[in-house]
Write a protein that holds these residues in place. Structure first.
Motif: not given
Length: 234
Positions: A91-92, A94-96, A98-99, A102, A128-129, A131, A147
């Motif tokens: 995951m990127s 940013l996605e990390n 966002e996790m 949660y 941020r983009k 992986l 995170r």
């Protein structure tokens, strides 16, 4: 803020913690130091609800959380940065992050927190983009910390943040830990690098084979001849 009393944890026949007691006051950095296998990570994992306690109690802000499941403990305001970082590799950045949010639904607050993380860790903003698996060890450590902060913990548990990092990066990570603390987050720190841990902690506990053998103000422990010989290489 946190009171751990007579905590015992066993892995089958092995006693990992034996009647361990410690406390963390609001606003402190408290360090746990000791050799490998002393029970430092087990202590954090039991506070987080990952390992079950065989006996004793964990009380956070006057609530007994000894039997509370891990995801509920995060909701109560405790979040752990695990040993070895354990970012979501595919995951990127940013996605990390966002996790990490949660448990939250306040979009505006999440966006503000994300901005704060990028201010704290400019390197993550630049990547941020990307992986997570393409980041360096230091960047992954920053991501794991960011995170955890996305859940807005009142108590942050840090497990071996300096592991495998170059000395220059270790100093940077410890500077950031102090910044996070000064911004209002209480910290419990497990760290193999006893010298660095005692240099930023307010108080510390020395663990040996699952028991607390020494405790006190970090500066005093750093001057203790036994501690200097066993953990500071002097």
């Amino acid at each position: 803020m946190l009171v751990v009393e007579n905590l015992s944890v066993s892995y089958k026949a092995i006693k990992a913690l034996v009647n361990l007691s410690c406390r963390v006051e609001k606003g402190e950095i408290v360090a746990l130091i000791g050799a490998n296998g002393a029970g430092k990570t087990t202590t954090l994992n039991t506070i987080s609800g990952i390992f079950p306690a065989a006996a004793g109690s964990v009380v956070f802000e006057d609530e007994d959380i000894t039997r509370v499941p891990p995801h509920e403990i995060v909701k109560r305001g405790i979040c752990q940065v695990p040993e070895g970082r354990r970012v979501f590799a595919k995951m990127s950045v940013l996605e990390n992050l966002e996790m990490g949010a949660y448990i939250r639904s306040d979009r505006k607050g999440i966006a503000e927190e994300m901005d704060r993380i990028f201010h704290l860790f400019p390197r993550l903003a630049e990547r941020r983009k990307q992986l997570a698996k393409t980041l360096s060890g230091g960047e992954q450590q920053m991501l794991a910390m960011g995170r955890a902060l996305m859940s807005q913990p009142r108590l942050l548990l840090l497990d071996e943040p300096s592991m495998g990092l170059a000395p220059m990066l270790v100093e940077k990570i410890f500077e950031i830990i102090q910044e996070i603390n000064k911004a209002g987050t209480t910290i419990m720190l497990v760290e193999q690098n006893a010298h660095m841990a005692l240099s930023i902690a307010h108080r510390a506990y020395v663990l040996e084979t699952g028991e607390v053998v020494l405790q006190g103000p970090a500066k005093e422990l750093a001057e203790n001849p036994e501690v200097r010989k066993a953990y500071l290489g002097e």
